[in-house]
Design a protein around this motif. Structure first.
Motif, PDB file in Angstrom:
ATOM      1  N   LYS A  39       0.831  -1.209   0.000  1.00 23.94           N
ATOM      2  CA  LYS A  39       0.000   0.000   0.000  1.00 23.94           C
ATOM      3  C   LYS A  39       0.865   1.258   0.000  1.00 23.94           C
ATOM      4  O   LYS A  39       0.510   2.270  -0.588  1.00 23.94           O
ATOM      5  N   LYS A  40       1.991   1.177   0.719  1.00 30.41           N
ATOM      6  CA  LYS A  40       2.890   2.326   0.831  1.00 30.41           C
ATOM      7  C   LYS A  40       4.287   1.910   0.394  1.00 30.41           C
ATOM      8  O   LYS A  40       4.682   0.760   0.559  1.00 30.41           O
ATOM      9  N   LEU A  41       5.036   2.860  -0.146  1.00 29.22           N
ATOM     10  CA  LEU A  41       6.426   2.629  -0.522  1.00 29.22           C
ATOM     11  C   LEU A  41       7.296   3.701   0.110  1.00 29.22           C
ATOM     12  O   LEU A  41       6.891   4.859   0.203  1.00 29.22           O
ATOM     13  N   ALA A  42       8.499   3.317   0.538  1.00 29.77           N
ATOM     14  CA  ALA A  42       9.432   4.293   1.120  1.00 29.77           C
ATOM     15  C   ALA A  42       9.925   5.256   0.047  1.00 29.77           C
ATOM     16  O   ALA A  42      10.046   6.462   0.278  1.00 29.77           O
ATOM     17  N   ALA A  43      10.220   4.719  -1.135  1.00 28.28           N
ATOM     18  CA  ALA A  43      10.701   5.542  -2.248  1.00 28.28           C
ATOM     19  C   ALA A  43      10.568   4.726  -3.532  1.00 28.28           C
ATOM     20  O   ALA A  43      10.326   3.518  -3.498  1.00 28.28           O
ATOM     21  N   LEU A  44      10.752   5.422  -4.649  1.00 28.09           N
ATOM     22  CA  LEU A  44      10.477   4.817  -5.949  1.00 28.09           C
ATOM     23  C   LEU A  44      11.365   5.486  -6.990  1.00 28.09           C
ATOM     24  O   LEU A  44      11.765   6.647  -6.831  1.00 28.09           O
ATOM     25  N   GLY A  45      11.692   4.747  -8.042  1.00 20.65           N
ATOM     26  CA  GLY A  45      12.443   5.352  -9.138  1.00 20.65           C
ATOM     27  C   GLY A  45      12.178   4.598 -10.423  1.00 20.65           C
ATOM     28  O   GLY A  45      11.723   3.451 -10.402  1.00 20.65           O
ATOM     29  N   PHE A  46      12.484   5.231 -11.544  1.00 21.16           N
ATOM     30  CA  PHE A  46      12.225   4.622 -12.853  1.00 21.16           C
ATOM     31  C   PHE A  46      13.489   4.634 -13.705  1.00 21.16           C
ATOM     32  O   PHE A  46      14.145   5.662 -13.848  1.00 21.16           O
ATOM     33  N   SER A  47      13.796   3.469 -14.255  1.00 23.46           N
ATOM     34  CA  SER A  47      14.921   3.315 -15.169  1.00 23.46           C
ATOM     35  C   SER A  47      14.387   2.813 -16.497  1.00 23.46           C
ATOM     36  O   SER A  47      13.445   2.022 -16.531  1.00 23.46           O
ATOM     37  N   ALA A  48      14.992   3.265 -17.585  1.00 20.86           N
ATOM     38  CA  ALA A  48      14.566   2.815 -18.916  1.00 20.86           C
ATOM     39  C   ALA A  48      15.745   2.916 -19.868  1.00 20.86           C
ATOM     40  O   ALA A  48      16.791   3.465 -19.531  1.00 20.86           O
ATOM     41  N   MET A  49      15.560   2.372 -21.081  1.00 27.44           N
ATOM     42  CA  MET A  49      16.614   2.474 -22.085  1.00 27.44           C
ATOM     43  C   MET A  49      16.894   3.945 -22.391  1.00 27.44           C
ATOM     44  O   MET A  49      15.982   4.763 -22.471  1.00 27.44           O
ATOM     45  N   MET A  50      18.162   4.274 -22.562  1.00 21.80           N
ATOM     46  CA  MET A  50      18.578   5.660 -22.754  1.00 21.80           C
ATOM     47  C   MET A  50      18.214   6.185 -24.138  1.00 21.80           C
ATOM     48  O   MET A  50      17.821   5.444 -25.020  1.00 21.80           O
ATOM     49  N   HIS A  51      18.416   7.492 -24.289  1.00 21.22           N
ATOM     50  CA  HIS A  51      18.364   8.174 -25.591  1.00 21.22           C
ATOM     51  C   HIS A  51      16.932   8.185 -26.157  1.00 21.22           C
ATOM     52  O   HIS A  51      15.966   8.210 -25.427  1.00 21.22           O
ATOM     53  N   GLY A  52      16.861   8.209 -27.475  1.00 21.23           N
ATOM     54  CA  GLY A  52      15.543   8.207 -28.112  1.00 21.23           C
ATOM     55  C   GLY A  52      14.908   9.581 -28.158  1.00 21.23           C
ATOM     56  O   GLY A  52      15.498  10.594 -27.765  1.00 21.23           O
ATOM     57  N   TYR A  53      13.666   9.586 -28.639  1.00 26.90           N
ATOM     58  CA  TYR A  53      13.009  10.854 -28.967  1.00 26.90           C
ATOM     59  C   TYR A  53      11.521  10.763 -28.680  1.00 26.90           C
ATOM     60  O   TYR A  53      10.802   9.997 -29.327  1.00 26.90           O
ATOM     61  N   MET A  54      11.065  11.525 -27.673  1.00 29.57           N
ATOM     62  CA  MET A  54       9.641  11.647 -27.371  1.00 29.57           C
ATOM     63  C   MET A  54       9.321  13.135 -27.290  1.00 29.57           C
ATOM     64  O   MET A  54       9.767  13.827 -26.366  1.00 29.57           O
ATOM     65  N   ALA A  55       8.576  13.628 -28.271  1.00 27.85           N
ATOM     66  CA  ALA A  55       8.270  15.067 -28.376  1.00 27.85           C
ATOM     67  C   ALA A  55       6.777  15.284 -28.205  1.00 27.85           C
ATOM     68  O   ALA A  55       5.951  14.580 -28.811  1.00 27.85           O
ATOM     69  N   PHE A  56       6.412  16.292 -27.389  1.00 33.15           N
ATOM     70  CA  PHE A  56       5.012  16.549 -27.047  1.00 33.15           C
ATOM     71  C   PHE A  56       4.631  17.987 -27.370  1.00 33.15           C
ATOM     72  O   PHE A  56       5.463  18.897 -27.314  1.00 33.15           O
ATOM     73  N   ASN A  57       3.325  18.207 -27.675  1.00 30.44           N
ATOM     74  CA  ASN A  57       2.820  19.551 -27.961  1.00 30.44           C
ATOM     75  C   ASN A  57       2.250  20.191 -26.701  1.00 30.44           C
ATOM     76  O   ASN A  57       2.356  19.636 -25.594  1.00 30.44           O
ATOM     77  N   GLU A  58       1.615  21.344 -26.864  1.00 28.19           N
ATOM     78  CA  GLU A  58       1.105  22.091 -25.707  1.00 28.19           C
ATOM     79  C   GLU A  58      -0.027  21.358 -24.988  1.00 28.19           C
ATOM     80  O   GLU A  58      -0.325  21.639 -23.824  1.00 28.19           O
ATOM     81  N   ASN A  59      -0.651  20.381 -25.654  1.00 29.35           N
ATOM     82  CA  ASN A  59      -1.706  19.580 -25.030  1.00 29.35           C
ATOM     83  C   ASN A  59      -1.173  18.262 -24.477  1.00 29.35           C
ATOM     84  O   ASN A  59      -1.956  17.357 -24.159  1.00 29.35           O
ATOM     85  N   ASP A  60       0.145  18.153 -24.363  1.00 32.09           N
ATOM     86  CA  ASP A  60       0.822  16.959 -23.851  1.00 32.09           C
ATOM     87  C   ASP A  60       0.575  15.727 -24.719  1.00 32.09           C
ATOM     88  O   ASP A  60       0.590  14.589 -24.244  1.00 32.09           O
ATOM     89  N   GLU A  61       0.380  15.942 -26.012  1.00 33.76           N
ATOM     90  CA  GLU A  61       0.161  14.848 -26.953  1.00 33.76           C
ATOM     91  C   GLU A  61       1.479  14.513 -27.654  1.00 33.76           C
ATOM     92  O   GLU A  61       2.235  15.408 -28.039  1.00 33.76           O
ATOM     93  N   LEU A  62       1.745  13.205 -27.824  1.00 31.19           N
ATOM     94  CA  LEU A  62       2.942  12.759 -28.519  1.00 31.19           C
ATOM     95  C   LEU A  62       2.827  13.128 -29.997  1.00 31.19           C
ATOM     96  O   LEU A  62       1.857  12.768 -30.660  1.00 31.19           O
TER      97      LEU A  62
END
Length: 474
Positions: free
Chosen positions: A30-53
Motif C-alpha cells: 500500500k505504501k512505498l518508502a521511495a520509488l524510481g524509474f529506469s529505462a533504455m537511454m536516448h531516443g526521442y519523445m516530443a510533445f505539444n502544448e496539449n501533452d500529446e505525442l
C-alpha cells in the motif's frame, strides 16, 4: 513502441512485483518508502502544448540521424552519437518535419514515465547526458553548446529554445517529486497504492547499470557483455580530444564517463551453440542451454593461448568502432590450424572490437583502471569469460552474484540513496551500506593470456581487411 505498450508493460511489471511480495511475505503493498524509474537511454519523445505525442516514439535503435550526428559533432567539437536525443531532434529539423514547430517538451522514456507519475519534467544527469552534452562543473546541459544549438533553431525559423523544451537536470540524491494521486492510479490499476511516495531522478540503463555494479567511483568501470558489449569507465579528468568511437556520458552524480559501445558480442557464439545443440538433439542427447554453454566455455579455456591460427569476426551488423557499415560473420583459418581452438577464438572475437575501442582510452589517453565489473551473458559461465576479458583489457575483472539484476535494482538503490544518503557521496554510500558483504569473484589478467590475446589481436587487424572485402563481395 506505442504509448499503450509502455503503460501496459509498466502496470504488468508493478502488478507482478506486488504479487511476488504478497506470496513471499503475506503483505499487500500500500505504501512505498521511495520509488524510481529506469529505462533504455536516448531516443526521442516530443510533445505539444496539449501533452500529446507528436510522432511515434523513436528509440536508440532508430539510427537514421547520421547527418545530424556529423553536423552536431562538428558544431560542438564533441562526439554526438546517432542515438542521442539531440541528434534525433536536429535530424527532424534538417528534414523539415512538420511537428518540430509544435514541440513544447522533449524527453526520454524514463523522463516520460516520471513526468506522468509525478508531474515533474526532470531527468537524472546520467540520463540527461544521453540527450545532450553535460558540463561537468555545473552538472547540467553545456551552456555554450546550448547557445550554439539555439542559433541553429533561430536560423531554421523555430520559436522555441532548447532549454525551454528539455527536462531539468538533477543529480543522484536530489528529490525529484512525489507520486501523485493520478500517478498512483496509473501505476497500480487496483487503486491500492497510496500517493505521496518520494521519487528519485529517473535514470537510463547505463546509469543504473553503473549503480548496480558499484562502478561509480573514479578509476572503476563496468562492462556489459551480451548481444552487444559496452564498457563504461569513470574518468579522473575529461579526455584531451574528440573520439567518434567514444561516447562521453556521466554517472548519476555527474562525473565524466567514457563509453565504448560495440554492436556485436555473443550473438555469433549463440548461433553456433544453437547448431551444436541441434546436433546433440539429433543424436538423442537432451542437452540444456546451461550445460551446453558450460561445456563450450570450458573448452575455450583449454585452447591455445593465441587461438592457434583460427580467426573469427562476429559482426552480424555494422560496427562503428572500426567503420564497418554492415556485418559478415567469418571464420578464417590457416590449413594447419587446429579446430579445437574454435571456442577460444570465438570468445576472443566477442571482445576484440571492445579492445580496439578501449585502447584509445588506456593507451591514447593514459586512462587508469583499478577494477572492471563484468555483467551479462558472457560472464554467466564462471571464469572463462572473465579471464578472457581481463586479458583483453589488462585489468582485474570482477563478477558479483547479483550484477545481473541490472536497471531495476540500480534505480532502487538510487531511490534509497535519496532517502538515506545525506552527507555521503553515492560512491561512499554504496561501499559502506550496499556492497559491504557482497560476494565478488575477481580474476586478474594472467601474463600468458595477455600474450596470447595480443598475438590474436595482431592477426585480427588483418582479418578486418577480409571483413571489408566480404561485405563488398557477399
Amino acid at each position: 513502441y506505442t504509448l499503450e505498450d509502455i503503460w501496459t508493460g509498466l502496470q504488468d511489471s508493478y502488478k507482478k512485483m506486488t504479487e511476488d511480495v504478497k506470496e513471499k511475505y503475506g503483505v499487500e503493498v500500500k505504501k512505498l518508502a521511495a520509488l524510481g524509474f529506469s529505462a533504455m537511454m536516448h531516443g526521442y519523445m516530443a510533445f505539444n502544448e496539449n501533452d500529446e505525442l507528436l510522432v511515434p516514439f523513436r528509440t536508440w535503435r532508430n539510427t537514421m540521424t547520421q547527418q545530424a550526428s556529423d553536423e552536431l559533432t562538428e558544431l560542438f567539437q564533441f562526439n554526438i552519437p546517432q542515438r542521442w536525443s539531440i541528434a534525433h531532434l536536429y535530424q527532424a529539423m534538417l528534414n523539415k518535419e512538420e511537428h518540430v514547430s509544435k514541440i513544447k517538451f522533449q524527453t526520454t522514456l524514463a523522463g516520460y514515465i516520471h513526468w506522468k507519475l509525478t508531474g515533474k519534467k526532470v531527468l537524472g544527469v546520467g540520463e540527461a547526458s544521453g540527450m545532450f552534452p553535460i558540463d561537468m562543473n555545473t552538472k547540467t546541459y553545456n551552456a555554450t553548446m546550448v547557445e550554439k544549438f539555439n542559433e541553429k533553431v533561430v536560423e531554421k525559423g523555430y520559436s522555441w529554445k532548447l532549454e525551454e523544451i528539455f527536462p531539468e537536470v538533477l543529480s543522484a540524491g536530489d528529490a525529484a517529486g512525489v507520486l501523485t494521486e493520478e500517478g498512483a492510479k496509473l501505476l497500480d490499476t487496483t487503486g491500492t497504492l497510496e500517493a505521496g511516495v518520494p521519487v528519485c531522478p529517473p535514470e537510463g540503463d547505463a546509469g543504473t547499470g553503473m549503480t548496480a555494479t558499484n562502478s561509480i567511483a573514479k578509476r572503476t568501470g563496468n562492462v556489459s557483455a551480451g548481444t552487444s558489449v559496452f564498457a563504461m569507465v569513470v574518468l579522473e579528468k575529461e579526455l584531451s580530444k574528440v573520439y567518434k568511437e567514444i561516447d562521453m556520458v556521466t554517472t548519476p552524480t555527474g562525473s565524466p564517463v567514457a563509453m565504448v559501445h560495440c554492436n556485436n558480442c555473443t550473438s555469433e557464439i549463440n548461433a553456433w551453440a544453437g547448431m551444436l545443440q541441434e546436433f546433440a538433439h539429433c543424436i538423442g542427447s537432451d542437452l540444456s542451454d546451461d550445460r551446453l554453454y558450460s561445456l563450450l566455455y570450458s573448452k575455450a579455456a583449454e585452447g591455445e593461448k593465441d587461438g592457434g591460427g583460427l580467426l573469427c569476426c562476429n559482426y552480424l551488423s555494422g560496427e562503428p568502432v572500426v567503420d564497418m557499415e554492415e556485418g559478415r560473420p567469418l571464420l578464417v583459418r590457416r590449413p594447419e590450424s587446429r579446430l579445437g581452438n574454435f571456442m577460444r577464438a570465438q570468445l576472443y572475437s566477442a571482445v576484440a572490437t571492445l579492445k580496439i575501442g578501449m585502447e584509445l582510452l588506456t593507451e591514447g589517453e593514459s586512462v587508469k583502471l583499478d577494477r572492471l565489473m563484468g555483467h551479462g551473458g558472457l560472464f554467466k559461465t564462471p571464469e572463462a569469460g572473465q579471464k578472457i576479458m581481463a586479458a583483453a583489457i589488462g585489468v582485474p575483472v570482477s563478477v558479483m552474484e547479483n550484477a545481473g539484476e541490472g536497471g531495476a535494482w540500480g534505480i532502487a538503490l538510487l531511490a534509497e540513496y535519496m532517502l538515506s544518503g545525506e552527507g555521503m557521496t553515492l560512491a561512499q554510500y554504496m561501499e559502506q551500506n550496499v556492497f559491504t558483504d557482497m560476494p565478488i569473484i575477481e580474476k586478474d589478467p594472467a601474463p600468458a593470456d595477455i600474450a596470447g590475446f595480443t598475438a590474436y589481436m595482431h592477426a585480427y587487424q588483418g582479418l578486418l581487411a577480409v571483413e571489408e572485402t566480404a561485405i563488398q563481395a557477399v
